[in-house]
Design a protein around this motif. Structure first.
Motif, PDB file in Angstrom:
ATOM      1  N   UNK A  52       0.823  -1.205   0.000  1.00 18.37           N
ATOM      2  CA  UNK A  52       0.000   0.000   0.000  1.00 18.37           C
ATOM      3  C   UNK A  52       0.861   1.260   0.000  1.00 18.37           C
ATOM      4  N   UNK A  53       0.248   2.373  -0.401  1.00 16.97           N
ATOM      5  CA  UNK A  53       0.906   3.680  -0.408  1.00 16.97           C
ATOM      6  C   UNK A  53       0.509   4.539   0.788  1.00 16.97           C
ATOM      7  N   UNK A  54      -0.610   4.249   1.391  1.00 19.94           N
ATOM      8  CA  UNK A  54      -1.101   5.048   2.525  1.00 19.94           C
ATOM      9  C   UNK A  54      -1.957   4.177   3.424  1.00 19.94           C
ATOM     10  N   UNK A  55      -1.943   4.509   4.704  1.00 19.38           N
ATOM     11  CA  UNK A  55      -2.829   3.825   5.641  1.00 19.38           C
ATOM     12  C   UNK A  55      -4.294   4.049   5.301  1.00 19.38           C
ATOM     13  N   UNK A  56      -4.580   5.095   4.538  1.00 19.80           N
ATOM     14  CA  UNK A  56      -5.957   5.370   4.160  1.00 19.80           C
ATOM     15  C   UNK A  56      -6.547   4.252   3.299  1.00 19.80           C
ATOM     16  N   UNK A  57      -5.700   3.524   2.591  1.00 16.24           N
ATOM     17  CA  UNK A  57      -6.170   2.442   1.727  1.00 16.24           C
ATOM     18  C   UNK A  57      -6.686   1.244   2.521  1.00 16.24           C
ATOM     19  N   UNK A  58      -6.342   1.176   3.790  1.00 14.56           N
ATOM     20  CA  UNK A  58      -6.741   0.019   4.605  1.00 14.56           C
ATOM     21  C   UNK A  58      -7.481   0.454   5.869  1.00 14.56           C
ATOM     22  N   UNK A  59      -8.209   1.561   5.767  1.00 11.58           N
ATOM     23  CA  UNK A  59      -9.065   1.977   6.866  1.00 11.58           C
ATOM     24  C   UNK A  59      -8.575   3.143   7.686  1.00 11.58           C
ATOM     25  N   UNK A  60      -7.329   3.590   7.460  1.00  8.41           N
ATOM     26  CA  UNK A  60      -6.822   4.754   8.169  1.00  8.41           C
ATOM     27  C   UNK A  60      -6.337   4.432   9.562  1.00  8.41           C
ATOM     28  N   UNK A  61      -5.920   5.485  10.254  1.00 12.87           N
ATOM     29  CA  UNK A  61      -5.390   5.324  11.607  1.00 12.87           C
ATOM     30  C   UNK A  61      -6.440   4.726  12.543  1.00 12.87           C
ATOM     31  N   UNK A  62      -6.001   3.876  13.474  1.00 10.22           N
ATOM     32  CA  UNK A  62      -6.955   3.305  14.435  1.00 10.22           C
ATOM     33  C   UNK A  62      -7.454   4.352  15.422  1.00 10.22           C
ATOM     34  N   UNK A  63      -8.659   4.105  15.910  1.00 12.28           N
ATOM     35  CA  UNK A  63      -9.249   4.960  16.932  1.00 12.28           C
ATOM     36  C   UNK A  63      -9.801   4.061  18.038  1.00 12.28           C
ATOM     37  N   UNK A  64      -9.702   4.539  19.249  1.00  9.85           N
ATOM     38  CA  UNK A  64     -10.299   3.790  20.354  1.00  9.85           C
ATOM     39  C   UNK A  64     -10.467   4.722  21.543  1.00  9.85           C
ATOM     40  N   UNK A  65     -11.424   4.417  22.364  1.00  9.51           N
ATOM     41  CA  UNK A  65     -11.604   5.157  23.599  1.00  9.51           C
ATOM     42  C   UNK A  65     -10.547   4.695  24.616  1.00  9.51           C
ATOM     43  N   UNK A  66     -10.014   5.589  25.425  1.00 10.59           N
ATOM     44  CA  UNK A  66      -9.047   5.161  26.443  1.00 10.59           C
ATOM     45  C   UNK A  66      -9.673   4.167  27.420  1.00 10.59           C
ATOM     46  N   UNK A  67      -8.873   3.218  27.849  1.00  7.41           N
ATOM     47  CA  UNK A  67      -9.296   2.291  28.901  1.00  7.41           C
ATOM     48  C   UNK A  67      -8.298   2.407  30.049  1.00  7.41           C
TER      49      UNK A  67
END
Length: 395
Positions: free
Chosen positions: A358-373
Motif C-alpha cells: 500500500x501507499x497510505x494507511x488510508x487504503x486500509x481503513x486509516x489510523x486506528x481509533x479507540x476510547x481510552x481504557x
C-alpha cells in the motif's frame, strides 16, 4: 517463539529490571504521565501502563537516550498501546520493548514531501543489547524497523547486539512521503551492524528488505514467514558507490538463514528467490512457494553458500517450517490474543492469500481509533515474573 534460555544478540539484557517502576497514566503525546515523559527519565526504569488506547505522537518521534529501560506493553489494559504519526528511536543500550504497536503512517503529508519516519530504529555507537519482542510495526515511510549507524566508521560506531522477535512487520508504505519516492521497506540491518538476529517474525506486504543485511554485517535470520514481497525477500549486499571515499572496504554480509518460509502474493515477482544479490549465507531448511504452491528457488545472484553458520544464538533450536505457519498465525505481533483490527486483517490476508503493498494507511481503513481504557496496577515485588505472566496472558 519462546526465547527463554537463549543468550547473546541482546537477549540477555536486563532492560529496566531492578530500576524504578514508572506508570503511564494517559495517552497524551507529552507531559506528566505520558510515555514520552517516562522515556525521558534518566534512571533505570520499567515503564508500565495504567491506560490503553492510541497515542498520537503528532509527527514527533519518541527517543530513548538513557539506558536500562523496559517498555512493558503487556501491562496495558485492552486494547493495549498503539503509537501513530511517529515512531521510536533507540540511541542507547539495554533496552527491551514488548507488546506495543507502532504505526507512523504518512500523517497526511504529500508524496515525496520528506516526512520519513521509521517505526522503530536502533542507531549509533551507544545502541546495543536491544530486544524488540512481540511488537506490531507497520505503515512506516522509511523502514518499519532499522538497525544502523554511520555507514563507514566501523562496527564500534554502529548499533549491535540486537534481536527482533515474534513481531508483525508489515505494510511499509510505498509511494508515500519519502523524498525518494517508492520506498516500501521492512527491516534494514545497515553496514557494520553485528550480532543482529531476526527470529520468528511475520513480514507481510513490504516490497523489499524482509530483511536486508548490508556490508560487513553479521547475523541470523531464522523462522520468519515472509508474505507478498515485491522484488526482494531476504536481501544481502551493498552499494559500491557508497564506499568510494571510506577508510574501510565493503565486505559481504555473513548471515545464517535457517527455517524461513516465503510465500508469493499478488505483488511478488514471478521468479523471486528467498535470498538474493550478494553475500555469504549458511542455508538450511528454507522453502519458497509460488502462487500455485509450487516450490521455487532459494537463492539467486552472487550468494556464496557457507558450510558452517557464521553466527548463531546459543541455545537456539529453530522450528521446522511445517510448524511455523500455524505458530506465527497464532502467536506473532503485539497482542496475539487481543489483536487490533489492523493485525487481524494482516493475518487474515496471509491466510486468504490476499492483500497488497500500500501507499497510505488510508487504503486500509486509516489510523486506528479507540476510547481510552484504564486499569490501576498493583506491582508486586517480583516484577520480572509478573511481567512474564502478563505477557503469557496475551501471547
Amino acid at each position: 517463539m519462546g526465547l527463554e534460555g537463549l543468550s547473546g544478540f541482546g537477549l540477555d539484557t536486563p532492560g529496566g529490571l531492578g530500576g524504578a517502576v514508572i506508570r503511564v497514566t494517559n495517552l497524551n503525546a507529552d507531559g506528566p504521565g505520558s510515555l514520552r515523559a517516562a522515556l525521558e527519565e534518566k534512571r533505570p526504569r520499567i515503564i508500565v501502563f495504567e491506560v490503553g488506547g492510541v497515542i498520537d505522537l503528532r509527527r514527533k518521534n519518541l527517543s530513548i537516550k538513557a539506558p536500562f529501560v523496559t517498555i512493558a506493553g503487556q501491562t496495558a489494559p485492552s486494547p493495549g498501546i498503539t503509537l501513530i504519526r511517529g515512531g521510536i528511536s533507540i540511541r542507547t543500550h539495554d533496552v527491551r520493548i514488548q507488546h506495543i504497536r507502532v504505526r507512523p503512517g504518512d500523517a497526511g503529508q504529500p508524496p515525496r514531501s520528506g516526512w520519513e519516519p521509521d517505526g522503530i530504529s536502533v542507531s549509533g555507537a551507544g545502541a546495543y543489547n536491544v530486544h524488540i519482542d512481540h511488537c506490531s510495526v507497520s505503515w512506516a515511510v522509511d523502514e518499519n524497523i532499522s538497525v544502523s549507524g554511520p555507514r563507514t566508521l566501523g562496527p564500534e560506531h554502529t548499533a549491535r547486539k540486537v534481536t527482533i522477535s515474534n513481531s508483525i512487520i508489515a505494510e511499509a508504505l510505498d509511494y508515500a512521503s519519502h523524498r525518494k519516492g517508492r520506498h516500501s521497506k521492512g527491516l534494514l540491518v545497515h553496514d557494520f551492524a553485528r550480532e543482529v538476529a531476526v527470529i520468528g517474525n511475520l513480514f507481510a506486504h513490504n516490497a523489499r528488505r524482509n530483511p536486508y543485511f548490508k556490508a560487513n554485517t553479521i547475523g541470523v535470520v531464522a523462522n520468519n514467514l515472509i508474505y507478498n514481497p515485491d522484488s526482494a525477500a531476504i536481501q544481502l549486499g551493498y552499494i559500491e558507490d557508497e564506499w568510494r571515499e571510506a577508510d574501510f572496504s565493503p565486505e559481504n554480509p555473513r548471515v545464517s538463514v535457517v527455517g524461513n518460509l516465503l510465500y508469493y502474493g499478488r505483488d511478488t515477482y514471478s521468479d523471486l528467490a528467498l535470498v538474493a544479490y550478494q553475500g555469504d549465507a549458511f542455508l538450511e531448511n528454507n522453502r519458497v512457494y509460488n502462487l500455485d504452491d509450487g516450490l521455487m528457488n532459494i537463492v539467486q545472484g552472487n550468494i556464496r553458500k557457507l558450510d558452517r553458520k557464521p553466527s548463531w544464538l546459543e541455545g537456539l533450536t529453530p522450528r521446522d517450517p511445517e510448524a511455523l505457519v500455524e505458530y506465527l498465525v497464532n502467536h506473532a505481533g503485539a497482542r496475539p490474543k487481543d489483536r487490533d483490527p489492523v493485525d487481524r486483517r494482516i493475518i487474515e490476508s496471509f491466510i486468504a492469500r490476499q492483500g497488497r503493498i500500500i501507499d497510505s494507511q488510508k487504503q486500509v481503513g486509516g489510523y486506528p481509533k479507540s476510547e481510552p481504557s484504564y486499569r490501576p496496577l498493583t506491582v508486586p515485588e517480583d516484577v520480572g515474573a509478573w511481567l512474564e505472566k502478563l505477557a503469557r496472558d496475551i501471547e
